[in-house]
Design a protein around this motif. Sequence first.
Motif, PDB file in Angstrom:
ATOM      1  N   VAL A 136      41.360  51.668 -49.981  1.00  0.00           N
ATOM      2  CA  VAL A 136      43.008  51.546 -48.744  1.00  0.00           C
ATOM      3  C   VAL A 136      43.377  51.597 -47.402  1.00  0.00           C
ATOM      4  O   VAL A 136      43.965  50.740 -47.214  1.00  0.00           O
ATOM      5  N   LEU A 137      42.192  53.136 -46.988  1.00  0.00           N
ATOM      6  CA  LEU A 137      42.490  53.164 -45.154  1.00  0.00           C
ATOM      7  C   LEU A 137      42.135  52.417 -45.092  1.00  0.00           C
ATOM      8  O   LEU A 137      42.155  51.937 -44.113  1.00  0.00           O
ATOM      9  N   GLN A 138      40.827  51.556 -45.499  1.00  0.00           N
ATOM     10  CA  GLN A 138      40.359  50.023 -44.413  1.00  0.00           C
ATOM     11  C   GLN A 138      41.332  49.286 -44.134  1.00  0.00           C
ATOM     12  O   GLN A 138      41.004  48.595 -43.039  1.00  0.00           O
ATOM     13  N   ASP A 139      42.501  48.426 -45.381  1.00  0.00           N
ATOM     14  CA  ASP A 139      42.572  48.026 -45.706  1.00  0.00           C
ATOM     15  C   ASP A 139      44.339  47.915 -44.518  1.00  0.00           C
ATOM     16  O   ASP A 139      44.857  47.640 -44.164  1.00  0.00           O
ATOM     17  N   VAL A 140      44.994  48.518 -44.819  1.00  0.00           N
ATOM     18  CA  VAL A 140      46.299  50.204 -44.101  1.00  0.00           C
ATOM     19  C   VAL A 140      45.600  49.136 -42.798  1.00  0.00           C
ATOM     20  O   VAL A 140      46.618  48.761 -41.385  1.00  0.00           O
ATOM     21  N   PHE A 141      44.125  50.435 -42.083  1.00  0.00           N
ATOM     22  CA  PHE A 141      43.569  49.803 -41.018  1.00  0.00           C
ATOM     23  C   PHE A 141      43.644  48.424 -40.286  1.00  0.00           C
ATOM     24  O   PHE A 141      44.396  47.736 -39.456  1.00  0.00           O
ATOM     25  N   LEU A 142      43.453  47.076 -41.565  1.00  0.00           N
ATOM     26  CA  LEU A 142      42.860  46.046 -40.992  1.00  0.00           C
ATOM     27  C   LEU A 142      44.782  45.565 -40.969  1.00  0.00           C
ATOM     28  O   LEU A 142      44.420  44.847 -39.953  1.00  0.00           O
ATOM     29  N   THR A 143      45.300  46.104 -41.571  1.00  0.00           N
ATOM     30  CA  THR A 143      46.660  45.603 -41.406  1.00  0.00           C
ATOM     31  C   THR A 143      47.615  46.277 -39.896  1.00  0.00           C
ATOM     32  O   THR A 143      48.101  44.866 -39.470  1.00  0.00           O
ATOM     33  N   VAL A 144      47.023  46.865 -40.033  1.00  0.00           N
ATOM     34  CA  VAL A 144      47.576  47.586 -38.969  1.00  0.00           C
ATOM     35  C   VAL A 144      46.780  46.752 -37.093  1.00  0.00           C
ATOM     36  O   VAL A 144      48.245  46.120 -36.915  1.00  0.00           O
ATOM     37  N   PHE A 145      46.505  46.430 -37.555  1.00  0.00           N
ATOM     38  CA  PHE A 145      45.748  45.709 -36.243  1.00  0.00           C
ATOM     39  C   PHE A 145      45.926  44.409 -36.469  1.00  0.00           C
ATOM     40  O   PHE A 145      46.599  43.733 -34.965  1.00  0.00           O
ATOM     41  N   ARG A 146      45.864  44.523 -37.540  1.00  0.00           N
ATOM     42  CA  ARG A 146      46.764  42.426 -37.695  1.00  0.00           C
ATOM     43  C   ARG A 146      48.422  41.985 -37.468  1.00  0.00           C
ATOM     44  O   ARG A 146      48.776  41.340 -36.561  1.00  0.00           O
ATOM     45  N   LYS A 147      49.225  43.573 -37.573  1.00  0.00           N
ATOM     46  CA  LYS A 147      50.307  43.250 -37.280  1.00  0.00           C
ATOM     47  C   LYS A 147      50.888  44.296 -36.324  1.00  0.00           C
ATOM     48  O   LYS A 147      52.290  43.745 -36.380  1.00  0.00           O
ATOM     49  N   ILE A 148      50.560  44.534 -35.563  1.00  0.00           N
ATOM     50  CA  ILE A 148      50.692  45.236 -34.609  1.00  0.00           C
ATOM     51  C   ILE A 148      51.666  45.045 -33.134  1.00  0.00           C
ATOM     52  O   ILE A 148      52.461  45.444 -32.636  1.00  0.00           O
ATOM     53  N   ALA A 149      51.513  43.917 -33.320  1.00  0.00           N
ATOM     54  CA  ALA A 149      52.432  42.604 -31.424  1.00  0.00           C
ATOM     55  C   ALA A 149      53.670  42.852 -32.660  1.00  0.00           C
ATOM     56  O   ALA A 149      53.990  42.384 -31.959  1.00  0.00           O
ATOM     57  N   SER A 150      53.800  42.813 -34.038  1.00  0.00           N
ATOM     58  CA  SER A 150      55.326  42.775 -34.224  1.00  0.00           C
ATOM     59  C   SER A 150      55.947  43.895 -34.039  1.00  0.00           C
ATOM     60  O   SER A 150      57.180  43.730 -34.510  1.00  0.00           O
ATOM     61  N   PHE A 151      55.104  45.062 -34.506  1.00  0.00           N
ATOM     62  CA  PHE A 151      55.885  46.551 -34.354  1.00  0.00           C
ATOM     63  C   PHE A 151      56.294  46.608 -32.902  1.00  0.00           C
ATOM     64  O   PHE A 151      56.465  46.417 -31.780  1.00  0.00           O
ATOM     65  N   GLU A 152      58.237  46.839 -33.312  1.00  0.00           N
ATOM     66  CA  GLU A 152      59.287  46.792 -32.981  1.00  0.00           C
ATOM     67  C   GLU A 152      59.683  47.491 -32.221  1.00  0.00           C
ATOM     68  O   GLU A 152      60.922  47.955 -31.397  1.00  0.00           O
ATOM     69  N   HIS A 153      59.067  48.626 -32.410  1.00  0.00           N
ATOM     70  CA  HIS A 153      59.487  50.807 -33.146  1.00  0.00           C
ATOM     71  C   HIS A 153      61.461  50.925 -32.766  1.00  0.00           C
ATOM     72  O   HIS A 153      61.874  51.317 -32.555  1.00  0.00           O
ATOM     73  N   ARG A 154      62.107  49.721 -33.876  1.00  0.00           N
ATOM     74  CA  ARG A 154      62.764  50.296 -34.682  1.00  0.00           C
ATOM     75  C   ARG A 154      62.697  52.109 -35.286  1.00  0.00           C
ATOM     76  O   ARG A 154      64.086  52.538 -35.541  1.00  0.00           O
TER      77      ARG A 154
END
Length: 201
Positions: free
Chosen positions: A52-70
């Motif tokens: 799960v830890l690996q999946d979490v950080f892989l997801t973060v890596f893939r989606k961080i460009a869409s993180f909007e600081h809301r």
Amino acid sequence: MRDALSLSDQDLVEQIKAGEDAPFEALLERYRDRVYRLVVSFTKNPADAEEVLQDVFLTVFRKIASFEHRSSFSTWLYRITVNTALMKLRSRGPVQESIDEYLPQFTKDGRHARMVVDFTQGPEKLLLRKEREQVLREAIEALPPDYKVVLVLRDLEGLSNEEVAEIVGASVLAIKARLHRARLVLRGRLERYVTASGAQS
């Protein structure tokens, strides 16, 4: 890397969005242990927690460009962690135990339909500490995933109802209801244990 570790989460995210790699390593370093501890409290299995830890950080890596600081980065990360851990828990199959049997039942005149065990006299006197901890661990493990997540985030991680609501994507009222029901299950399991222990002595 040392410079990156001193930056705020927001600054690191902006640098990652700009294409730099070192800031992601800094975020990984900053949050790896917290995320792992949280996932282990859900899965109770180190191998599953690593996955799960690996999946979490892989997801973060893939989606961080869409993180909007809301929300804060940590709240966003916890949301990804909870969703990933829930998927892992649900892949194990349904939880066998229903929580309905632990909800209060009342007679027609409004009294409790079954005896309520009084824990105010010091549960340490009623149970040996190790046995009680084992009963609680088993009770938490048996909770349905949606209730388990709320209980762990609220009671074990110490987050507020509002933070848990944001992470889970539910209303504060729903979080309070799930937390109340989860606590009722734990109390019910302890009551059963105390009653069974009393009958044996």
